[in-house]
Design an enzyme around this catalytic site. Sequence first.
Site, short mmCIF file in Angstrom:
data_model
loop_
_atom_site.label_atom_id
_atom_site.label_comp_id
_atom_site.label_asym_id
_atom_site.label_seq_id
_atom_site.Cartn_x
_atom_site.Cartn_y
_atom_site.Cartn_z
N ASP A 1 0.86 -1.17 0.00
CA ASP A 1 0.00 0.00 0.00
C ASP A 1 0.90 1.24 0.00
O ASP A 1 2.10 1.14 0.26
CB ASP A 1 -0.89 -0.03 1.25
CG ASP A 1 -1.82 1.17 1.33
OD1 ASP A 1 -2.32 1.58 0.27
OD2 ASP A 1 -2.03 1.67 2.44
N LYS A 2 0.34 2.39 -0.29
CA LYS A 2 1.14 3.61 -0.31
C LYS A 2 0.94 4.46 0.94
O LYS A 2 1.85 4.62 1.75
CB LYS A 2 0.81 4.47 -1.55
CG LYS A 2 1.61 5.75 -1.64
CD LYS A 2 1.07 6.67 -2.70
CE LYS A 2 -0.25 7.29 -2.34
NZ LYS A 2 -0.14 8.24 -1.21
N THR A 3 -0.27 4.94 1.12
CA THR A 3 -0.53 5.88 2.20
C THR A 3 -0.40 5.18 3.55
O THR A 3 -1.09 4.21 3.83
CB THR A 3 -1.95 6.47 2.05
OG1 THR A 3 -2.09 7.01 0.75
CG2 THR A 3 -2.18 7.55 3.10
N THR B 1 -2.46 1.14 -4.74
CA THR B 1 -2.99 2.23 -3.92
C THR B 1 -4.33 2.70 -4.47
O THR B 1 -4.59 2.63 -5.68
CB THR B 1 -2.01 3.41 -3.88
OG1 THR B 1 -2.58 4.48 -3.17
CG2 THR B 1 -1.65 3.88 -5.29
N GLY B 2 -5.16 3.16 -3.58
CA GLY B 2 -6.42 3.76 -3.99
C GLY B 2 -6.28 5.22 -4.35
O GLY B 2 -7.25 5.87 -4.74
N ASP B 3 -5.06 5.74 -4.26
CA ASP B 3 -4.83 7.16 -4.53
C ASP B 3 -4.75 7.43 -6.02
O ASP B 3 -4.65 6.51 -6.83
CB ASP B 3 -3.55 7.62 -3.84
CG ASP B 3 -3.67 9.03 -3.30
OD1 ASP B 3 -4.49 9.78 -3.86
OD2 ASP B 3 -2.96 9.38 -2.35
N ARG C 1 -5.79 3.92 -8.05
CA ARG C 1 -7.24 3.91 -8.00
C ARG C 1 -7.81 2.50 -7.95
O ARG C 1 -8.80 2.19 -8.59
CB ARG C 1 -7.81 4.64 -9.22
CG ARG C 1 -7.54 6.13 -9.26
CD ARG C 1 -8.27 6.85 -8.16
NE ARG C 1 -8.26 8.31 -8.35
CZ ARG C 1 -8.69 9.15 -7.44
NH1 ARG C 1 -9.11 8.69 -6.29
NH2 ARG C 1 -8.66 10.44 -7.67
N GLU D 1 -3.26 20.73 -0.08
CA GLU D 1 -3.92 22.03 0.04
C GLU D 1 -3.67 22.63 1.41
O GLU D 1 -3.43 23.83 1.55
CB GLU D 1 -5.43 21.86 -0.21
CG GLU D 1 -5.80 21.79 -1.67
CD GLU D 1 -7.21 22.29 -1.91
OE1 GLU D 1 -8.09 21.97 -1.09
OE2 GLU D 1 -7.42 23.00 -2.89
N ASN E 1 -8.49 -1.29 4.14
CA ASN E 1 -8.57 -1.51 2.71
C ASN E 1 -7.48 -2.46 2.21
O ASN E 1 -7.52 -2.90 1.06
CB ASN E 1 -8.46 -0.18 1.96
CG ASN E 1 -7.19 0.56 2.27
OD1 ASN E 1 -6.78 0.66 3.43
ND2 ASN E 1 -6.53 1.08 1.25
#
Length: 1373
Positions: free
Chosen positions: A418-420, A695-697, A835, A517, A864
């Site tokens: 995973d990434k995050t 990753t889901g990013d 994604r 942001e 996840n």
Amino acid sequence: MTIPKDIPEKWFPLVLSLKRKKQKGLNGAKSKKRWTEEERKVRANDREYNEKFQYASNCIMTSKYNIVTFLPVNLFEQFQEVANTYFLFLLILQLIPQISSLSWFTTIVPLALVLTITAVKDATDDYFRHKSDNQVNNRQSQVLIRGSLQNEKWMNVRVGDIVKLENKQFVAADLLLLSSSEPHGLCYIETAELDGETNMKVRQSVSVTSELGNQNNLASFDGEVVCEPPNNKLDRFCGTLYWRDKKYTLTNQNMLLRGCVLRNTEACYGLVIFAGPDTKLMQNSGRTKFKRTSIDRLMNTLVLWIFGFLVCMGVILAVGNAVWEREVGSLFQSYLPWDPPVDNFLFSAFLSFWSYVIILNTVVPISLYVSVEVIRLGHSYFINWDQDMFCSLCNTAAEARTTTLNEELGQVEYIFSDKTGTLTQNIMSFNKCSINGQTYGEGTDPLAPQPKRLDFTLFNPLADLDFCFYDDTLLESVKVGDAHTHKFFRLLSLCHTVMSEEKSEGELVYKAQSPDEGALVTAARNFGFVFRSRTPGTITTTEMGRPVTYTLLAILDFNNIRKRMSVIVRNPEGRIRLYCKGADTVLLERLHPCNQELTNVTSDHLNEYAADGLRTLALAYRDLSEDEWEAWSESHRYADKAVSCREERLADAYEQIEQDMMLLGATAIEDKLQEGVPETIAVLSLANIKIWVLTGDKQETAVNIGYSCKMLTDDMTEVFIICGHTVQSVRQELGRARERMIELSRTRDGGKEEGMEGCFMGNGFREGQEGDGTGGREGGKQLQCPPPSSNLMDNISGEFALVINGHSLAHALEADMETEFVSTACACKAVICCRVTPLQKAQVVELIKKHKKAVTLAIGDGANDVSMIKSAHIGVGISGQEGIQAVLASDYSFSQFRFLQRLLLVHGRWSYLRMCRFLCYFFYKNFAFTMVHFWFGFFCGFSAQTVYDQYFITLYNIVYTSLPVLAMGIFDQDVPDQRSLEYPKLYEPGQLNLLFNKREFFICIAQGIYTSVVLFFVPCAVLSDATQSTGVPLADYQTFAVTTATALVIVVSVQIALDTGFWTVINHVFVWGSLGLFFSIMLALHSQTLFMIFPNQFHFVGSAQNTLLQPVVWLTIALATAICIVPVLAFRFLKVDLKPQLSDTVRYTQLVRQKKRKPVDRSEGGACRGLGSVSEGRLGARGGSRRSGYAFAHQEGFGELITSGKNMRLSSLALANFASRHSSGWIDTLRRKKPTHAHTTPSASGESSPAPSCVSGSVPALSNSSSVLGGSQDTPIEEETGAAPAQNTQTLPALSTQTPPASEDATPQGSTQAVDAGILTPAAVRSRGGDSPGGWTITLGSMQEALFGWKARATASNSPRPPSVPMESSQIE
């Protein structure tokens, strides 16, 4: 109210693909269903109606057993092991007195012990699952029952209930949001447990239910929902609400999924649609699978083979019995009749067959499985106790949550990460910026003094105290009023969708959809441009202490296609201006032509930032006249109200206004990687482990992290991006990628082998090769369909990477395309899937397991990742910021990704090595023990008489030989842990399964049979004519048995002494203690005392004492031992001398260092810290590509909500603390590619490169392994030390020769260099030129090849590149 009985047409595609039966075992007894659910009907506040459908309760059950089912189910699972069934069968045979030569307790005691140990372990594991389930099921939730809120356990929540959630509470089930304390039915959720993203998501109730704010209204709500059946689509929901004769469309924006956390919302109410196992979280979690290692599977096969071998021996001996009884035994019937019920020689042979099956069963003793479990338990404790895997910051130690997979850690080929939260900390910091061609931010010069952190509080009382920045020139530019700098930070304070809450005067809390942001707005805040608040039509800021309110005219929101966002505002003076920020790849081409010079300078800065692994963003603005604004506003309103193609029309309108902009500059944000991630990935890559990020990013974010952690580098041959939306487009993109790989591979290696007919190129191609259907062909169409053979793609040379999006991956995972995807992806060094849903993560893992037959490891930290962790051979959970779901589902857990390096290269490799050595020795000693019975059968009339006495047979595997092999299996190691990390190539034997396979098994069996032949026939031949000093013959059964048993124990003890590579006090005690214990027990069993107490049990009275007093017996034992051991010694000496393995070479080098070098006091890991402190600069990668890293949220931003005014009452989102930047200066050199000056054969590179981290100080911590890092195949290693370049002529502590002069650059590579015999005499390393006259001579070049994978070459003294590492002289300083 009318409810349609048929399924709406729009649901047909979804329903047909999502039909499924309820999984038994996941639900309670009441919720089990025997029908296929095609649609779901839920009526609010009506349990009686909903219970007719037998929907699942909200109780989850991940455990496997309960009190009633544990014993039968666990025993059933255990007897699926071939060995356990085999021993149960033997036990039954031993209970038949007519055929049993051994007592039944010799089998039942070990079998019961194995079953009990395994059952206790399984019960313990399941207990913790029950504990976790109970913890979740007993959470409290407020349920609206009969008009009042009542506290109910989660397990008692039912479909159709209305549940109240409060801030920071977990969502108990999949809910339809009915109303919220926020205006317009809004609420904010965090979905880290679902998709790994920690940024906020917005959900909104249907407008008609958002007015149901109090309990009385909700208690009377009787709406009915008709929706799709339970499925695992996290981003999709399709349903309809019927209420008061009207229907309302429901989408995913109206749903709160189980596992989410309510944030910044005081309270909300939801209707339970899916509960328990039907929730999307549980649908994605996958089923708990029983994991078995490849060695376990091989052992099952070998046990079957051994059983077949046992049957063959039994048949041979039974046939011999039949012949003997017919030809010889019949002569003795008068005084030696057959025992009843035997009445003929055939029945005697039948019984003899089963008797020999019992006697010879020790070829696979039950103690093998007991020992395996004990060894695995020991390895697990070593992992738990490893202080180098303990994180002091979070006070978390590594934990082996299973004991069955340790040796599999030494065979991993694919890591799915995973990434995050796994690779990154998910903490963003504003690091650098470029304003009007001037760059600001930290320098990367390692020799420059460390700058001081700026104090903003004196300049700006509203500054964020956690903000870190070091370049005071930027602050001075703001203070002096530089117009461009003010425009730059004004843009950052206005162009965003951040929400602000001011809890007290000056105490601002920003709530951002993405950490990027938040970091940008916080940077503007500290430099004097403070975003204070917003309304639907205004933005209020404080600019240099002066409050300013801008009129917000429009927000041009972000999406994945635009890759930018803009705002249009009117300042207090009435000027209208558009501010835009976005990916430089799309923004720079929309600038006014007058910006060309500034664009070139800014592009150079962007390249520098990207090379540092930072996430870049370009900023621009455009002044608008009133007429331009009015005209565009009209077209925008028209597009916004369009019924069809609304998104396309809005995009066209945005494109129209975002032109001819003026460039302001660029920002560079650092996504904080976890400590040691780049080094860990580099070392694992050197170990031939491929790393995939799932990753889901979004794609840009994932790719940027890939560059930051050095999975992707600008030195890579090519990075392929697969983003097709249809099956055909994905197929074409994959085909073009394969075609390009083959083309580049041929180009890369084609020129190197010209003139070498029939020789393989570096990528494995043979010139003119045919047979795979692709040799000699050109063009993409031929190569595209059918896809190239797997062998062709496996031999691709060059460094490639593949990036694929979730929608493309969905097509690539289809049955007719999965082979093409696997062949393309596996030819790449790195793969990034963006994604992806949790289920797709598991599908990718299963795909590799299916097609590559490789050991896979999945690592993640969120819910996840659970399905991926469960699907992989080995699951690793990171105990990070996203809960403990991943840890609970994992096999191993720790707190930092960097610990994976030690888990695999040290613990995994040692566990595999130890288990393989253990198994080889165990099979050897038992065949040597058991086959003596087989040879004895030919001399005892095939009567099933044993050679040894019964007690020796019982104690041989339990006492005499069990402890030494356990000590070896638990403590043995070939090289120390530091060397395992230095030389990742040591890991490859496990990946190739070289240490224990069918070939090694047969070698062990052959050695055991050879030993049994010697142990039987040598004593038999010697003792047949030997006599005592008194003249009494020694040719008796008892003397022969004692001699053979003693020789056997001595031989196997000497053998394990030879097999042990790492001696501890425990090894010495166990080996020599077991030998002493044998003599003690044997003398005791043959003593007069025991015979007098148990005369019917101990028949060998005095045999041991009498036998061991005879010199001829000891000579016989010595002769047998020599005949057994000397060939083994000779073979091993020749193998190490002529064909040493890398571990042999590393071990020898270690000995040389210890003897020839003075010890240097340095703390463990000091070299690692030294390397890390060389530079506090950014992680280096050569420039040349720009990567935008604006991590916008999954969906579009808050733009539409802001302008609609529906979200003006908001709570806080605390900003993350900014951690210190991680440094890894060595990685620059590791990735640097140098020009080629000398030819090296392909086999000379990349075979044994030392790892670049955790170096003990005696070997340079660098590698240019071209097979992994993309360097030239004959590039010398460069030294990375803290010394100045002029000091690079220092010698290394081990093997070296002084740097040759430039004139020697043309020296032929095949020439050998003399080395001091005093250093290298004991070990010979065969040079690559095996056929050359000096092929068997020890050469410096061959030693370098064995150790580092490269050959020594002279380098011109005036070369512009850093000088090569000077090899040490033979005289150690």
